[in-house]
Design an enzyme around this catalytic site. Structure first.
Site, mmCIF file in Angstrom:
data_model
loop_
_atom_site.group_PDB
_atom_site.id
_atom_site.type_symbol
_atom_site.label_atom_id
_atom_site.label_comp_id
_atom_site.label_asym_id
_atom_site.label_seq_id
_atom_site.Cartn_x
_atom_site.Cartn_y
_atom_site.Cartn_z
ATOM 1 N N HIS A 43 -6.240 -27.316 29.862
ATOM 2 C CA HIS A 43 -5.346 -28.056 30.745
ATOM 3 C C HIS A 43 -5.957 -29.025 31.528
ATOM 4 O O HIS A 43 -7.069 -28.850 31.753
ATOM 5 C CB HIS A 43 -4.644 -27.045 32.084
ATOM 6 C CG HIS A 43 -4.299 -27.593 33.182
ATOM 7 N ND1 HIS A 43 -3.019 -28.259 33.043
ATOM 8 C CD2 HIS A 43 -4.899 -27.985 34.385
ATOM 9 C CE1 HIS A 43 -2.777 -28.752 34.290
ATOM 10 N NE2 HIS A 43 -3.784 -28.658 35.035
ATOM 11 N N GLU A 76 -3.824 -28.753 42.656
ATOM 12 C CA GLU A 76 -4.317 -27.856 41.656
ATOM 13 C C GLU A 76 -5.744 -27.169 42.074
ATOM 14 O O GLU A 76 -6.058 -25.976 42.027
ATOM 15 C CB GLU A 76 -4.432 -28.281 40.332
ATOM 16 C CG GLU A 76 -3.154 -28.492 39.705
ATOM 17 C CD GLU A 76 -3.294 -29.321 38.292
ATOM 18 O OE1 GLU A 76 -4.394 -29.360 37.875
ATOM 19 O OE2 GLU A 76 -2.005 -29.758 37.666
ATOM 20 N N ARG A 126 -7.809 -36.281 30.572
ATOM 21 C CA ARG A 126 -6.415 -36.139 29.606
ATOM 22 C C ARG A 126 -6.968 -36.845 28.171
ATOM 23 O O ARG A 126 -5.945 -36.391 27.240
ATOM 24 C CB ARG A 126 -5.119 -37.030 30.380
ATOM 25 C CG ARG A 126 -4.912 -36.273 31.791
ATOM 26 C CD ARG A 126 -3.968 -35.069 31.599
ATOM 27 N NE ARG A 126 -2.762 -35.416 31.238
ATOM 28 C CZ ARG A 126 -1.865 -34.543 30.908
ATOM 29 N NH1 ARG A 126 -1.887 -33.351 31.377
ATOM 30 N NH2 ARG A 126 -0.450 -34.934 30.564
ATOM 31 N N PHE A 151 10.540 -22.897 28.747
ATOM 32 C CA PHE A 151 9.280 -22.338 28.306
ATOM 33 C C PHE A 151 8.336 -21.834 29.401
ATOM 34 O O PHE A 151 7.113 -21.630 29.271
ATOM 35 C CB PHE A 151 8.396 -23.501 27.608
ATOM 36 C CG PHE A 151 8.208 -24.632 28.335
ATOM 37 C CD1 PHE A 151 7.071 -24.796 29.318
ATOM 38 C CD2 PHE A 151 8.750 -25.953 28.101
ATOM 39 C CE1 PHE A 151 6.618 -25.731 30.002
ATOM 40 C CE2 PHE A 151 8.638 -26.925 28.946
ATOM 41 C CZ PHE A 151 7.719 -27.140 29.896
ATOM 42 N N ARG A 158 -7.634 -30.895 21.725
ATOM 43 C CA ARG A 158 -6.528 -30.024 21.130
ATOM 44 C C ARG A 158 -6.431 -30.641 19.679
ATOM 45 O O ARG A 158 -5.858 -29.654 18.846
ATOM 46 C CB ARG A 158 -5.206 -30.539 21.910
ATOM 47 C CG ARG A 158 -5.013 -29.863 23.334
ATOM 48 C CD ARG A 158 -4.221 -30.711 24.234
ATOM 49 N NE ARG A 158 -3.813 -29.640 25.510
ATOM 50 C CZ ARG A 158 -3.149 -30.274 26.598
ATOM 51 N NH1 ARG A 158 -2.680 -31.339 26.258
ATOM 52 N NH2 ARG A 158 -2.738 -29.662 27.522
ATOM 53 N N LYS A 163 -7.880 -22.463 28.395
ATOM 54 C CA LYS A 163 -6.797 -21.373 28.708
ATOM 55 C C LYS A 163 -6.900 -20.340 27.794
ATOM 56 O O LYS A 163 -8.016 -20.158 27.162
ATOM 57 C CB LYS A 163 -5.335 -22.173 27.916
ATOM 58 C CG LYS A 163 -4.966 -23.289 28.848
ATOM 59 C CD LYS A 163 -3.729 -23.862 28.378
ATOM 60 C CE LYS A 163 -3.144 -24.918 29.118
ATOM 61 N NZ LYS A 163 -1.812 -25.403 28.597
ATOM 62 N N ASN A 176 -2.544 -24.340 23.842
ATOM 63 C CA ASN A 176 -3.079 -25.607 23.219
ATOM 64 C C ASN A 176 -4.442 -25.890 24.061
ATOM 65 O O ASN A 176 -5.033 -26.961 24.392
ATOM 66 C CB ASN A 176 -2.203 -26.848 23.683
ATOM 67 C CG ASN A 176 -1.742 -27.027 25.189
ATOM 68 O OD1 ASN A 176 -2.217 -26.209 26.103
ATOM 69 N ND2 ASN A 176 -0.996 -27.785 25.528
ATOM 70 N N TYR A 196 2.001 -24.349 37.912
ATOM 71 C CA TYR A 196 3.122 -24.787 37.095
ATOM 72 C C TYR A 196 4.509 -24.979 37.726
ATOM 73 O O TYR A 196 5.689 -25.051 36.915
ATOM 74 C CB TYR A 196 3.302 -23.917 35.754
ATOM 75 C CG TYR A 196 1.995 -24.172 34.843
ATOM 76 C CD1 TYR A 196 1.906 -25.572 34.131
ATOM 77 C CD2 TYR A 196 1.135 -23.077 34.542
ATOM 78 C CE1 TYR A 196 0.981 -25.633 33.378
ATOM 79 C CE2 TYR A 196 0.389 -23.339 33.140
ATOM 80 C CZ TYR A 196 0.144 -24.433 32.809
ATOM 81 O OH TYR A 196 -0.858 -24.722 31.854
HETATM 82 P P1 DAT Z 1 0.303 -30.956 29.442
HETATM 83 O O1 DAT Z 1 -0.546 -29.586 29.535
HETATM 84 O O2 DAT Z 1 -0.123 -31.670 28.393
HETATM 85 O O3 DAT Z 1 0.247 -31.812 30.935
HETATM 86 P P2 DAT Z 1 2.940 -30.395 30.178
HETATM 87 O O4 DAT Z 1 2.684 -30.281 31.761
HETATM 88 O O5 DAT Z 1 4.176 -31.037 29.894
HETATM 89 O O6 DAT Z 1 1.883 -30.479 29.361
HETATM 90 O O7 DAT Z 1 3.211 -28.778 29.827
HETATM 91 C C1 DAT Z 1 2.478 -27.738 30.461
HETATM 92 C C2 DAT Z 1 2.166 -26.658 29.443
HETATM 93 O O8 DAT Z 1 3.369 -25.963 29.103
HETATM 94 C C3 DAT Z 1 1.483 -27.259 28.321
HETATM 95 O O9 DAT Z 1 0.351 -27.656 27.965
HETATM 96 C C4 DAT Z 1 2.096 -26.313 27.075
HETATM 97 C C5 DAT Z 1 3.499 -25.753 27.703
HETATM 98 N N1 DAT Z 1 4.504 -26.366 27.084
HETATM 99 C C6 DAT Z 1 4.908 -27.837 27.600
HETATM 100 N N2 DAT Z 1 6.090 -28.072 26.651
HETATM 101 C C7 DAT Z 1 6.355 -27.065 25.974
HETATM 102 C C8 DAT Z 1 7.277 -26.750 25.183
HETATM 103 N N3 DAT Z 1 8.316 -27.461 24.954
HETATM 104 N N4 DAT Z 1 7.535 -25.505 24.511
HETATM 105 C C9 DAT Z 1 6.401 -24.519 24.837
HETATM 106 N N5 DAT Z 1 5.458 -24.858 25.814
HETATM 107 C C10 DAT Z 1 5.402 -25.996 26.416
HETATM 108 MG MG MG Z 2 1.010 -30.896 32.820
#
Ligand code: DAT
Ligand code: MG
Length: 140
Positions: free
Chosen positions: A121, A132, A87, A59, A104, A11, A118, A51
């Site tokens: 991805h 994707e 993952r 968010f 991370r 990222k 973070n 996304y």
């Molecule tokens: P991951 O990237 O671990 O699969 P995710 O798919 O739930 O997590 O979310 C996608 C991204 O969105 C994640 O890498 C960071 C952001 N994100 C997730 N939950 C969040 C939150 N509660 N507040 C802010 N950003 C968030």
């Molecule tokens: Mg995800």
């Protein structure tokens, strides 16, 4: 056996901090194959598709703003169970609590942007990976 392909992104936070090499090193050290790699600043349209599952969440807009803020490294990887495996290498979503030893956990922290920044991805399922890869590497 189940050879899989997964979509990894370094990222904008990871890219700007010069962590692409470190992420690639960990992928290669794990034994996954690098199939394709591309540096680009993603459009908001691409990110909306990428996304889509998060559209409407609080968010979502900050996430798209952040992801469109600069270059990312998109990496197509291949290997046995590499979706689950990457993952595991990436660690939990929240970089503050992600386990040490993970990307991370070792390289990320809360910089005042909640858990949005973070470092990486990784696709979370075979269906997500297929979807994707079509967005980031439509030719492959
Ligand atoms: P991951 O990237 O671990 O699969 P995710 O798919 O739930 O997590 O979310 C996608 C991204 O969105 C994640 O890498 C960071 C952001 N994100 C997730 N939950 C969040 C939150 N509660 N507040 C802010 N950003 C968030
Ligand atoms: Mg995800």
């Amino acid at each position: 056996m189940s050879t899989q392909r997964s979509l990894v992104l370094v990222k904008p936070d990871g890219f700007s901090r010069g962590l692409t090499g470190e992420v690639l090193r960990r992928i290669e050290a794990k034994g996954y194959r690098l199939v394709a790699l591309q540096i680009l600043t993603p459009s908001r349209e691409m990110l909306g598709l990428h996304y889509a599952e998060h559209e409407g969440k609080p968010f979502f807009e900050p996430l798209v703003d952040f992801m469109a803020s600069g270059p990312v490294t998109a990496i197509l990887i291949e290997g046995e169970r590499c979706i689950e495996g990457f993952r595991s290498l990436a660690g939990a979503t929240d970089p503050t609590t992600a386990a040490p030893g993970t990307i991370r956990g070792d390289l990320g922290r809360d910089w005042g942007h909640s858990v949005t920044q973070n470092v990486v991805h990784g696709s979370d399922s075979a269906e997500s990976a297929e979807r994707e890869i079509e967005i980031w590497f439509p030719e492959l």
